[in-house]
Design a protein around this motif. Sequence first.
Motif, PDB file in Angstrom:
ATOM      1  N   ILE A  20       0.677  -1.007   0.191  1.00  0.00           N
ATOM      2  CA  ILE A  20      -0.441   0.204   0.077  1.00  0.00           C
ATOM      3  C   ILE A  20       0.812   0.898  -0.079  1.00  0.00           C
ATOM      4  N   TRP A  21       2.088   1.438   0.819  1.00  0.00           N
ATOM      5  CA  TRP A  21       3.066   2.518   0.767  1.00  0.00           C
ATOM      6  C   TRP A  21       3.623   2.953  -0.479  1.00  0.00           C
ATOM      7  N   VAL A  22       3.496   1.618  -0.979  1.00  0.00           N
ATOM      8  CA  VAL A  22       4.749   2.159  -2.502  1.00  0.00           C
ATOM      9  C   VAL A  22       3.829   2.128  -3.099  1.00  0.00           C
ATOM     10  N   ALA A  23       2.597   1.502  -3.945  1.00  0.00           N
ATOM     11  CA  ALA A  23       1.832   2.084  -4.105  1.00  0.00           C
ATOM     12  C   ALA A  23       1.182   2.599  -4.845  1.00  0.00           C
ATOM     13  N   LEU A  24       0.074   3.109  -4.063  1.00  0.00           N
ATOM     14  CA  LEU A  24      -0.551   4.472  -3.683  1.00  0.00           C
ATOM     15  C   LEU A  24      -0.346   5.709  -2.175  1.00  0.00           C
ATOM     16  N   ILE A  25       1.202   5.633  -2.037  1.00  0.00           N
ATOM     17  CA  ILE A  25       1.480   6.713  -1.272  1.00  0.00           C
ATOM     18  C   ILE A  25       3.189   6.377  -2.055  1.00  0.00           C
ATOM     19  N   LEU A  26       4.203   6.065  -1.654  1.00  0.00           N
ATOM     20  CA  LEU A  26       5.354   6.776  -2.383  1.00  0.00           C
ATOM     21  C   LEU A  26       5.363   6.507  -4.068  1.00  0.00           C
ATOM     22  N   VAL A  27       4.882   5.834  -5.007  1.00  0.00           N
ATOM     23  CA  VAL A  27       5.060   5.813  -6.425  1.00  0.00           C
ATOM     24  C   VAL A  27       3.875   7.533  -6.836  1.00  0.00           C
ATOM     25  N   PRO A  28       3.078   7.479  -7.328  1.00  0.00           N
ATOM     26  CA  PRO A  28       2.063   8.680  -6.855  1.00  0.00           C
ATOM     27  C   PRO A  28       3.060   9.857  -6.137  1.00  0.00           C
ATOM     28  N   ALA A  32       3.588  12.533  -9.335  1.00  0.00           N
ATOM     29  CA  ALA A  32       3.128  14.032  -9.028  1.00  0.00           C
ATOM     30  C   ALA A  32       3.707  15.145  -9.179  1.00  0.00           C
ATOM     31  N   SER A  33       4.857  14.506  -8.857  1.00  0.00           N
ATOM     32  CA  SER A  33       6.391  15.995  -8.721  1.00  0.00           C
ATOM     33  C   SER A  33       5.581  16.572 -10.692  1.00  0.00           C
ATOM     34  N   SER A  34       5.316  15.710 -11.392  1.00  0.00           N
ATOM     35  CA  SER A  34       5.778  16.262 -12.802  1.00  0.00           C
ATOM     36  C   SER A  34       4.456  17.573 -13.042  1.00  0.00           C
ATOM     37  N   PHE A  35       3.473  17.025 -11.893  1.00  0.00           N
ATOM     38  CA  PHE A  35       2.710  18.476 -12.431  1.00  0.00           C
ATOM     39  C   PHE A  35       3.043  19.883 -12.226  1.00  0.00           C
ATOM     40  N   PHE A  36       4.291  20.302 -11.831  1.00  0.00           N
ATOM     41  CA  PHE A  36       4.898  20.963 -10.760  1.00  0.00           C
ATOM     42  C   PHE A  36       5.976  22.049 -11.315  1.00  0.00           C
ATOM     43  N   ILE A  37       6.304  21.384 -12.983  1.00  0.00           N
ATOM     44  CA  ILE A  37       7.069  21.509 -13.332  1.00  0.00           C
ATOM     45  C   ILE A  37       7.981  22.962 -13.517  1.00  0.00           C
ATOM     46  N   ALA A  49      12.893  13.970  -7.749  1.00  0.00           N
ATOM     47  CA  ALA A  49      11.515  13.002  -7.063  1.00  0.00           C
ATOM     48  C   ALA A  49      11.052  11.844  -8.797  1.00  0.00           C
ATOM     49  N   ILE A  50      11.689  12.093  -8.992  1.00  0.00           N
ATOM     50  CA  ILE A  50      11.383  10.802 -10.126  1.00  0.00           C
ATOM     51  C   ILE A  50      12.157  10.034 -10.437  1.00  0.00           C
ATOM     52  N   GLY A  51      13.703  11.145 -10.082  1.00  0.00           N
ATOM     53  CA  GLY A  51      14.691   9.999 -11.009  1.00  0.00           C
ATOM     54  C   GLY A  51      15.249   8.726  -9.314  1.00  0.00           C
ATOM     55  N   GLY A  52      14.412   9.284  -8.358  1.00  0.00           N
ATOM     56  CA  GLY A  52      15.096   8.286  -7.472  1.00  0.00           C
ATOM     57  C   GLY A  52      14.347   6.896  -7.839  1.00  0.00           C
ATOM     58  N   TYR A  98       1.470  24.267  -4.414  1.00  0.00           N
ATOM     59  CA  TYR A  98       3.224  23.943  -4.295  1.00  0.00           C
ATOM     60  C   TYR A  98       3.389  23.373  -3.593  1.00  0.00           C
ATOM     61  N   GLN A  99       3.493  24.502  -2.812  1.00  0.00           N
ATOM     62  CA  GLN A  99       3.957  24.774  -1.541  1.00  0.00           C
ATOM     63  C   GLN A  99       3.663  23.327   0.107  1.00  0.00           C
ATOM     64  N   ALA A 100       2.562  22.658  -0.313  1.00  0.00           N
ATOM     65  CA  ALA A 100       1.703  21.896   0.451  1.00  0.00           C
ATOM     66  C   ALA A 100       2.517  21.015  -0.167  1.00  0.00           C
ATOM     67  N   TYR A 101       2.514  20.975  -2.202  1.00  0.00           N
ATOM     68  CA  TYR A 101       3.047  19.160  -2.244  1.00  0.00           C
ATOM     69  C   TYR A 101       4.252  19.341  -1.669  1.00  0.00           C
ATOM     70  N   LEU A 102       5.103  20.146  -1.717  1.00  0.00           N
ATOM     71  CA  LEU A 102       6.458  20.205  -1.364  1.00  0.00           C
ATOM     72  C   LEU A 102       6.658  19.693  -0.122  1.00  0.00           C
ATOM     73  N   TRP A 103       6.130  20.242   1.176  1.00  0.00           N
ATOM     74  CA  TRP A 103       5.670  19.645   2.202  1.00  0.00           C
ATOM     75  C   TRP A 103       4.909  18.200   2.148  1.00  0.00           C
ATOM     76  N   LEU A 104       4.310  17.706   1.455  1.00  0.00           N
ATOM     77  CA  LEU A 104       3.785  16.139   1.154  1.00  0.00           C
ATOM     78  C   LEU A 104       4.906  15.191   1.156  1.00  0.00           C
ATOM     79  N   LEU A 105       6.083  16.232  -0.343  1.00  0.00           N
ATOM     80  CA  LEU A 105       6.714  15.405  -0.403  1.00  0.00           C
ATOM     81  C   LEU A 105       7.546  15.176  -0.053  1.00  0.00           C
ATOM     82  N   LEU A 106       8.446  16.223   1.022  1.00  0.00           N
ATOM     83  CA  LEU A 106       9.007  15.931   1.491  1.00  0.00           C
ATOM     84  C   LEU A 106       9.065  14.858   3.471  1.00  0.00           C
ATOM     85  N   VAL A 107       7.376  14.915   3.240  1.00  0.00           N
ATOM     86  CA  VAL A 107       7.106  13.614   4.695  1.00  0.00           C
ATOM     87  C   VAL A 107       7.442  12.652   4.193  1.00  0.00           C
ATOM     88  N   VAL A 108       6.675  12.213   2.946  1.00  0.00           N
ATOM     89  CA  VAL A 108       6.383  11.058   2.241  1.00  0.00           C
ATOM     90  C   VAL A 108       8.329  10.456   2.175  1.00  0.00           C
TER      91      VAL A 108
END
Length: 132
Positions: A20-28, A32-37, A49-52, A98-108
């Motif tokens: 669940i972590w990988v398929a529904l949280i980590l990868v998505p 999602a970083s591609s939406f903020f390029i 993000a995607i490179g990792g 974008y800031q909210a997304y970056l916080w989410l990405l940072l936590v994940v």
Amino acid sequence: MILIAEIWRSFRALPLWVQIWVALILVPVNLASSFFIYENMGLLVALLAIGGMTPNPVIMMFDRGVSKAMAIPHLVIWFPLVVFLIWIVQSPYIEGQYQAYLWLLLVVDGVSLAFDIPDTWKWAKGDRAIAS
């Protein structure tokens, strides 16, 4: 086709919470970083993000399943990303969704690194088992 089945079987052998972590949280969240390029530093964030995650399909094919080696690209690429996110997320030029997304990405990705550090250590010490 057999290789894909082996990788799928290996993934399904992981604990359910990891699947669940990988398929529904980590990868998505990382994809999602591609939406903020087009945001401030968005392209760099997306590349990291995607490179990792990008080397992991190759690792899965080589290992014919899921192994602790998959943590290594996360450490190499996401550790600098997390440090970078800590720095830019508080910038006055970063705001709104974008800031909210970056916080989410940072936590994940921070949580992911908490798992990846011990997995990389175990792999380096010889634990090369494939989930099965």
